[in-house]
Design a protein around this motif. Sequence first.
Motif, PDB file in Angstrom:
ATOM      1  N   SER A 187      -7.414   5.865  -0.491  1.00 51.86           N
ATOM      2  CA  SER A 187      -7.826   7.278  -0.457  1.00 51.86           C
ATOM      3  C   SER A 187      -7.091   8.074  -1.517  1.00 51.86           C
ATOM      4  O   SER A 187      -6.555   9.159  -1.248  1.00 51.86           O
ATOM      5  CB  SER A 187      -7.575   7.872   0.934  1.00 51.86           C
ATOM      6  N   LEU A 188      -7.067   7.541  -2.712  1.00 47.06           N
ATOM      7  CA  LEU A 188      -6.303   8.163  -3.787  1.00 47.06           C
ATOM      8  C   LEU A 188      -6.876   9.524  -4.168  1.00 47.06           C
ATOM      9  O   LEU A 188      -8.095   9.746  -4.131  1.00 47.06           O
ATOM     10  CB  LEU A 188      -6.261   7.241  -5.001  1.00 47.06           C
ATOM     11  N   LYS A 189      -5.957  10.408  -4.537  1.00 43.23           N
ATOM     12  CA  LYS A 189      -6.304  11.771  -4.923  1.00 43.23           C
ATOM     13  C   LYS A 189      -5.838  12.013  -6.355  1.00 43.23           C
ATOM     14  O   LYS A 189      -4.886  11.356  -6.821  1.00 43.23           O
ATOM     15  CB  LYS A 189      -5.602  12.762  -4.006  1.00 43.23           C
ATOM     16  N   PRO A 190      -6.452  12.969  -7.044  1.00 48.42           N
ATOM     17  CA  PRO A 190      -5.997  13.277  -8.409  1.00 48.42           C
ATOM     18  C   PRO A 190      -4.506  13.598  -8.462  1.00 48.42           C
ATOM     19  O   PRO A 190      -3.850  13.263  -9.468  1.00 48.42           O
ATOM     20  CB  PRO A 190      -6.859  14.480  -8.793  1.00 48.42           C
ATOM     21  N   GLU A 191      -3.973  14.199  -7.424  1.00 45.31           N
ATOM     22  CA  GLU A 191      -2.548  14.541  -7.422  1.00 45.31           C
ATOM     23  C   GLU A 191      -1.646  13.316  -7.260  1.00 45.31           C
ATOM     24  O   GLU A 191      -0.420  13.439  -7.350  1.00 45.31           O
ATOM     25  CB  GLU A 191      -2.231  15.572  -6.335  1.00 45.31           C
TER      26      GLU A 191
ATOM     27  N   ARG B  35      -1.913   6.915   3.891  1.00 53.99           N
ATOM     28  CA  ARG B  35      -2.760   6.449   2.779  1.00 53.99           C
ATOM     29  C   ARG B  35      -2.132   5.289   2.025  1.00 53.99           C
ATOM     30  O   ARG B  35      -2.841   4.435   1.488  1.00 53.99           O
ATOM     31  CB  ARG B  35      -3.015   7.605   1.804  1.00 53.99           C
ATOM     32  N   PHE B  36      -0.800   5.272   1.956  1.00 51.06           N
ATOM     33  CA  PHE B  36      -0.088   4.227   1.219  1.00 51.06           C
ATOM     34  C   PHE B  36       0.629   3.319   2.211  1.00 51.06           C
ATOM     35  O   PHE B  36       1.105   3.764   3.261  1.00 51.06           O
ATOM     36  CB  PHE B  36       0.955   4.840   0.283  1.00 51.06           C
ATOM     37  N   THR B  37       0.732   2.041   1.835  1.00 55.52           N
ATOM     38  CA  THR B  37       1.471   1.076   2.646  1.00 55.52           C
ATOM     39  C   THR B  37       2.372   0.243   1.751  1.00 55.52           C
ATOM     40  O   THR B  37       1.897  -0.342   0.764  1.00 55.52           O
ATOM     41  CB  THR B  37       0.521   0.142   3.399  1.00 55.52           C
ATOM     42  N   ILE B  38       3.651   0.216   2.075  1.00 52.02           N
ATOM     43  CA  ILE B  38       4.603  -0.594   1.330  1.00 52.02           C
ATOM     44  C   ILE B  38       4.851  -1.878   2.113  1.00 52.02           C
ATOM     45  O   ILE B  38       4.923  -1.869   3.342  1.00 52.02           O
ATOM     46  CB  ILE B  38       5.920   0.177   1.075  1.00 52.02           C
ATOM     47  N   SER B  39       4.967  -2.977   1.376  1.00 53.50           N
ATOM     48  CA  SER B  39       5.227  -4.262   2.020  1.00 53.50           C
ATOM     49  C   SER B  39       6.065  -5.119   1.088  1.00 53.50           C
ATOM     50  O   SER B  39       6.146  -4.844  -0.114  1.00 53.50           O
ATOM     51  CB  SER B  39       3.911  -4.972   2.359  1.00 53.50           C
TER      52      SER B  39
ATOM     53  N   GLY C 283     -10.602   6.056  -4.222  1.00 54.10           N
ATOM     54  CA  GLY C 283     -10.464   4.631  -4.452  1.00 54.10           C
ATOM     55  C   GLY C 283      -9.103   4.091  -4.056  1.00 54.10           C
ATOM     56  O   GLY C 283      -8.265   4.817  -3.496  1.00 54.10           O
ATOM     57  N   SER C 284      -8.900   2.811  -4.369  1.00 54.28           N
ATOM     58  CA  SER C 284      -7.668   2.124  -4.000  1.00 54.28           C
ATOM     59  C   SER C 284      -7.087   1.367  -5.188  1.00 54.28           C
ATOM     60  O   SER C 284      -7.813   0.959  -6.097  1.00 54.28           O
ATOM     61  CB  SER C 284      -7.941   1.123  -2.871  1.00 54.28           C
ATOM     62  N   LEU C 285      -5.775   1.218  -5.145  1.00 59.20           N
ATOM     63  CA  LEU C 285      -5.055   0.393  -6.111  1.00 59.20           C
ATOM     64  C   LEU C 285      -3.902  -0.273  -5.387  1.00 59.20           C
ATOM     65  O   LEU C 285      -3.384   0.281  -4.400  1.00 59.20           O
ATOM     66  CB  LEU C 285      -4.494   1.229  -7.266  1.00 59.20           C
ATOM     67  N   ARG C 286      -3.500  -1.417  -5.895  1.00 53.80           N
ATOM     68  CA  ARG C 286      -2.336  -2.107  -5.346  1.00 53.80           C
ATOM     69  C   ARG C 286      -1.345  -2.345  -6.462  1.00 53.80           C
ATOM     70  O   ARG C 286      -1.674  -2.973  -7.470  1.00 53.80           O
ATOM     71  CB  ARG C 286      -2.732  -3.430  -4.694  1.00 53.80           C
ATOM     72  N   LEU C 287      -0.149  -1.821  -6.288  1.00 53.46           N
ATOM     73  CA  LEU C 287       0.930  -2.040  -7.243  1.00 53.46           C
ATOM     74  C   LEU C 287       1.832  -3.155  -6.721  1.00 53.46           C
ATOM     75  O   LEU C 287       2.019  -3.305  -5.505  1.00 53.46           O
ATOM     76  CB  LEU C 287       1.757  -0.772  -7.429  1.00 53.46           C
ATOM     77  N   SER C 288       2.401  -3.899  -7.658  1.00 51.16           N
ATOM     78  CA  SER C 288       3.324  -4.954  -7.282  1.00 51.16           C
ATOM     79  C   SER C 288       4.566  -4.878  -8.162  1.00 51.16           C
ATOM     80  O   SER C 288       4.478  -4.495  -9.330  1.00 51.16           O
ATOM     81  CB  SER C 288       2.655  -6.319  -7.433  1.00 51.16           C
ATOM     82  N   CYS C 289       5.698  -5.219  -7.583  1.00 44.54           N
ATOM     83  CA  CYS C 289       6.962  -5.230  -8.309  1.00 44.54           C
ATOM     84  C   CYS C 289       7.632  -6.569  -8.053  1.00 44.54           C
ATOM     85  O   CYS C 289       7.885  -6.928  -6.899  1.00 44.54           O
ATOM     86  CB  CYS C 289       7.851  -4.085  -7.844  1.00 44.54           C
ATOM     87  N   ALA C 290       7.908  -7.276  -9.139  1.00 45.43           N
ATOM     88  CA  ALA C 290       8.610  -8.554  -9.038  1.00 45.43           C
ATOM     89  C   ALA C 290      10.077  -8.338  -9.403  1.00 45.43           C
ATOM     90  O   ALA C 290      10.375  -7.781 -10.462  1.00 45.43           O
ATOM     91  CB  ALA C 290       7.975  -9.570  -9.966  1.00 45.43           C
TER      92      ALA C 290
END
Length: 114
Positions: A84-88, A66-70, A16-23
């Motif tokens: 493409s998240l993995k348990p690790e 797999r990860f993209t920073i923006s 699956g996928s997730l998107r993290l955000s930092c303000a």
Amino acid sequence: QVRLVESGGGLVQAGGSLRLSCAASGIIFRIRTMDWYRQAPGKQRELVAQITGGGNTYYADSVKGRFTISRDNAKNTVDLQMSSLKPEDTAVYYCHTLNLNNYWGQGTQVTVSS
């Protein structure tokens, strides 16, 4: 006062996928290199991805492709799109910047189930 606030963590199945955000606040955001680190239980905190003020990026080998920073300099935010998240990949993810001192967010938990 420098402040970093993360959001977007959660529980997701492998693949699956997730998107993290930092303000960010309290810094001249557009010139600052911003990083995402993570720390899994019993392991050292590790650099996951980095983006410079000019938009140059770096990725740890474990997340490359797999990860993209923006970043959005108008909103003072830096995002981490994780696919493409993995348990690790399970860890607490932290936003970080260096502005004379090291500044960290409070962290957001990402849990990937198999």
